[in-house]
Motif scaffolding. Sequence first.
Motif, PDB file in Angstrom:
ATOM      1  N   ASN A 117      -8.747   0.661   0.283  1.00  0.00           N
ATOM      2  CA  ASN A 117      -8.843  -1.044   0.214  1.00  0.00           C
ATOM      3  C   ASN A 117     -10.262  -1.602   0.351  1.00  0.00           C
ATOM      4  O   ASN A 117     -10.680  -2.045   1.291  1.00  0.00           O
ATOM      5  CB  ASN A 117      -8.152  -1.362   1.533  1.00  0.00           C
ATOM      6  CG  ASN A 117      -7.824  -3.008   1.567  1.00  0.00           C
ATOM      7  OD1 ASN A 117      -8.317  -3.595   0.564  1.00  0.00           O
ATOM      8  ND2 ASN A 117      -7.473  -3.599   2.801  1.00  0.00           N
ATOM      9  N   THR A 171      -4.052  -1.950  -2.113  1.00  0.00           N
ATOM     10  CA  THR A 171      -4.537  -0.627  -1.363  1.00  0.00           C
ATOM     11  C   THR A 171      -4.280   0.306  -2.324  1.00  0.00           C
ATOM     12  O   THR A 171      -2.913   0.680  -2.556  1.00  0.00           O
ATOM     13  CB  THR A 171      -3.909  -0.692   0.043  1.00  0.00           C
ATOM     14  OG1 THR A 171      -4.638  -1.715   0.577  1.00  0.00           O
ATOM     15  CG2 THR A 171      -4.514   0.580   0.773  1.00  0.00           C
ATOM     16  N   ASN A 227      -3.037  -3.390   5.709  1.00  0.00           N
ATOM     17  CA  ASN A 227      -3.570  -3.509   4.469  1.00  0.00           C
ATOM     18  C   ASN A 227      -2.630  -4.110   3.332  1.00  0.00           C
ATOM     19  O   ASN A 227      -1.573  -3.959   3.207  1.00  0.00           O
ATOM     20  CB  ASN A 227      -3.811  -2.001   3.947  1.00  0.00           C
ATOM     21  CG  ASN A 227      -5.081  -1.279   4.633  1.00  0.00           C
ATOM     22  OD1 ASN A 227      -6.046  -1.870   5.072  1.00  0.00           O
ATOM     23  ND2 ASN A 227      -4.682  -0.195   5.043  1.00  0.00           N
TER      24      ASN A 227
END
Length: 246
Positions: free
Chosen positions: A202, A195, A190
Amino acid sequence: MEFSPFNPIVKLCLQGMGMEENSQPQKAVELFLQVWNEATNNFEKFLAAHYIARHQKTVSDKLKWLETALEHALKINDDSVKSALPALYLHIAQCYKELNAEKAKEYAELANLYKNNPADKGPFYHGTKADLQIGDLLTAGGNSNYKSEFKMNHIYFTALVNGAGLAAALAKGDAPERVYVVEPTGNYENDPNLTDKKFPGNPTRSYRSEAPLKIVGEITDWQRPAPEELQKFREKLADNKGEIIN
């Protein structure tokens, strides 16, 4: 479901976050409650409950809204929402520490269970103004698409075609905007710059990798942002000091 910063509900959430940053929590809560009342689907309800939860005065009230957020999140079979589950489970576990030790342990274990590598399998896209060919490799170590003075330690990509289109539109240069279909050649994670920052999880399905991305196709049918919206994003990039550009 494709997350969009141009969605009216998302815009209200951004306004609420702006109120938080300006030390106006009451106005922020009013906006988040407006989001809750105007939400028309589980994703919007999930977002609203998430933001309302963090303004609650008691642990029990915070827990109620977090569990409401979880209830709506679990009704959505989407990678952008699944990415929010680790933090959501962890926040619930922290609430239960004061109320129920056994449940606190249960939710902490769930948080760890969902914390592994992204489950998103794509397809993935990369937006740029570079003229590339199928089979070419995109590699880390080049200059940022947005600020040429920054070297990139990772190569970035997304599972949202319109998100890649926005990246292409924001990239420096006057060449045509291109959205390529890409395949990661190694592990990816991510994008930590996005995130669990402003939005839970995310939602933009943005990832990064130190390994190259292989170009396997090109997309020409994607939604271009309105000029005024694009200008707002350009202003935000101009104000960026590099702390979220890797």
